[in-house]
Design a protein around this motif. Sequence first.
Motif, PDB file in Angstrom:
ATOM      1  N   VAL A  74       0.812  -1.219   0.000  1.00 53.56           N
ATOM      2  CA  VAL A  74       0.000   0.000   0.000  1.00 53.56           C
ATOM      3  C   VAL A  74       0.846   1.269   0.000  1.00 53.56           C
ATOM      4  N   ALA A  75       2.103   1.176   0.374  1.00 57.58           N
ATOM      5  CA  ALA A  75       2.969   2.353   0.395  1.00 57.58           C
ATOM      6  C   ALA A  75       3.716   2.559  -0.915  1.00 57.58           C
ATOM      7  N   ASP A  76       3.505   1.673  -1.881  1.00 58.44           N
ATOM      8  CA  ASP A  76       4.162   1.760  -3.185  1.00 58.44           C
ATOM      9  C   ASP A  76       3.166   2.299  -4.201  1.00 58.44           C
TER      10      ASP A  76
ATOM     11  N   ALA B  64      -1.417   1.933  -7.855  1.00 56.10           N
ATOM     12  CA  ALA B  64      -2.014   2.306  -9.140  1.00 56.10           C
ATOM     13  C   ALA B  64      -2.466   1.070  -9.902  1.00 56.10           C
ATOM     14  N   ALA B  65      -1.662   0.008  -9.850  1.00 51.44           N
ATOM     15  CA  ALA B  65      -2.041  -1.240 -10.520  1.00 51.44           C
ATOM     16  C   ALA B  65      -3.268  -1.873  -9.867  1.00 51.44           C
ATOM     17  N   LEU B  66      -3.374  -1.738  -8.540  1.00 52.77           N
ATOM     18  CA  LEU B  66      -4.552  -2.232  -7.828  1.00 52.77           C
ATOM     19  C   LEU B  66      -5.817  -1.546  -8.329  1.00 52.77           C
ATOM     20  N   PHE B  67      -5.774  -0.221  -8.429  1.00 49.12           N
ATOM     21  CA  PHE B  67      -6.947   0.516  -8.910  1.00 49.12           C
ATOM     22  C   PHE B  67      -7.207   0.232 -10.385  1.00 49.12           C
ATOM     23  N   ASP B  68      -6.143   0.116 -11.171  1.00 53.05           N
ATOM     24  CA  ASP B  68      -6.323  -0.220 -12.589  1.00 53.05           C
ATOM     25  C   ASP B  68      -6.997  -1.576 -12.750  1.00 53.05           C
ATOM     26  N   ALA B  69      -6.647  -2.526 -11.883  1.00 56.27           N
ATOM     27  CA  ALA B  69      -7.260  -3.852 -11.956  1.00 56.27           C
ATOM     28  C   ALA B  69      -8.751  -3.779 -11.660  1.00 56.27           C
ATOM     29  N   ALA B  70      -9.128  -2.942 -10.684  1.00 50.63           N
ATOM     30  CA  ALA B  70     -10.552  -2.780 -10.361  1.00 50.63           C
ATOM     31  C   ALA B  70     -11.319  -2.212 -11.543  1.00 50.63           C
TER      32      ALA B  70
ATOM     33  N   VAL C 235     -16.283   2.678  -4.019  1.00 50.98           N
ATOM     34  CA  VAL C 235     -16.015   2.662  -2.582  1.00 50.98           C
ATOM     35  C   VAL C 235     -14.594   2.172  -2.361  1.00 50.98           C
ATOM     36  N   VAL C 236     -13.878   2.854  -1.479  1.00 57.51           N
ATOM     37  CA  VAL C 236     -12.552   2.401  -1.051  1.00 57.51           C
ATOM     38  C   VAL C 236     -12.563   2.326   0.470  1.00 57.51           C
ATOM     39  N   VAL C 237     -12.303   1.136   0.999  1.00 61.15           N
ATOM     40  CA  VAL C 237     -12.200   0.938   2.446  1.00 61.15           C
ATOM     41  C   VAL C 237     -10.770   0.516   2.735  1.00 61.15           C
ATOM     42  N   HIS C 238     -10.042   1.391   3.414  1.00 60.83           N
ATOM     43  CA  HIS C 238      -8.609   1.180   3.614  1.00 60.83           C
ATOM     44  C   HIS C 238      -8.358   0.672   5.033  1.00 60.83           C
ATOM     45  N   THR C 239      -8.383  -0.649   5.197  1.00 62.15           N
ATOM     46  CA  THR C 239      -8.166  -1.237   6.520  1.00 62.15           C
ATOM     47  C   THR C 239      -6.723  -1.652   6.755  1.00 62.15           C
TER      48      THR C 239
ATOM     49  N   THR D 261      -1.706   5.144   3.705  1.00 60.42           N
ATOM     50  CA  THR D 261      -3.002   5.825   3.622  1.00 60.42           C
ATOM     51  C   THR D 261      -2.945   6.949   2.598  1.00 60.42           C
ATOM     52  N   PHE D 262      -1.865   7.713   2.603  1.00 62.62           N
ATOM     53  CA  PHE D 262      -1.735   8.806   1.633  1.00 62.62           C
ATOM     54  C   PHE D 262      -1.773   8.271   0.204  1.00 62.62           C
ATOM     55  N   VAL D 263      -1.029   7.206  -0.049  1.00 64.76           N
ATOM     56  CA  VAL D 263      -0.963   6.652  -1.407  1.00 64.76           C
ATOM     57  C   VAL D 263      -2.326   6.094  -1.836  1.00 64.76           C
ATOM     58  N   VAL D 264      -2.975   5.357  -0.944  1.00 63.36           N
ATOM     59  CA  VAL D 264      -4.288   4.791  -1.280  1.00 63.36           C
ATOM     60  C   VAL D 264      -5.315   5.900  -1.464  1.00 63.36           C
ATOM     61  N   ASP D 265      -5.316   6.892  -0.576  1.00 66.94           N
ATOM     62  CA  ASP D 265      -6.275   7.990  -0.703  1.00 66.94           C
ATOM     63  C   ASP D 265      -6.029   8.797  -1.969  1.00 66.94           C
ATOM     64  N   GLN D 266      -4.770   8.981  -2.318  1.00 68.51           N
ATOM     65  CA  GLN D 266      -4.459   9.710  -3.548  1.00 68.51           C
ATOM     66  C   GLN D 266      -5.023   8.983  -4.763  1.00 68.51           C
TER      67      GLN D 266
END
Length: 244
Positions: free
Chosen positions: A65-67, A72-78, A87-91, A119-124
């Motif tokens: 999550v800090a990379d 970006a690849a995670l979101f691209d896959a979605a 919805v993004v739930v960052h646990t 958190t910053f990277v995921v929220d961005q």
Amino acid sequence: MTTPATRVAIVTGGSGGIGRAVAERLGAEHFDVVVHYSGNADKARQTAGAVSAAGGRALTVKADVADESEVAALFDAAVAEFGGVDVVVHTAGIMPLGPIAEMDLADFDQVQRTNVRGTFVVDQAAARTIRDGGSIVNFSTSVTRLQQPGYGAYAASKGAVEALTLILARELRGRDVTVNAVAPGPTATPLFLDGKPQEVVDHLASLAPLERLGTPDDIAQSVLSLVDARWINGQVVYVNGGIA
């Protein structure tokens, strides 16, 4: 605004504990769920299976999550698999404990990298990708109020998460996107229970007026409430049975 027939959620840390409970609850609400994991592919697949059994579709994706490239690849896959993100739930997070005077700075740096930078990277990525009308839910902790010894590094990281949450909510003005944080109290997850003697667990369970630990399902219910609520925004919601 056109609402998609099926909403799409990314749940970080979805391979176990609270993340799995959140993913399953979203699946029961017929979300398509991207189950993020960092290391345990088997548990992530189990969560995906539970989401499918509950009524949703699921995809597992590994990422640090800090990379920023991996996130970006995670979101691209979605987007590629399900067409978008609502919805993004960052646990996802880590909780090394130790007195401030004794904690190794390498451990401190790791918790800040995962919990704050993560958190910053995921929220961005969420801010750049999420569809209008969506929801972002970050995770803080009730320890920011309880000030328990040994939790200095962890509480500091979650204080930063709260600040990021409140500011992002205001930066997304005009998009009908809510941004909130859930701050659980003592919750019966492997992350919380690991290394704690039973007498410590029993003591923590006794602190809340409801006289028990929270469960992952308790926390998942609060997350779903925030996802569906359209007039709760820029808030930190303490979910702890009244402990603080």
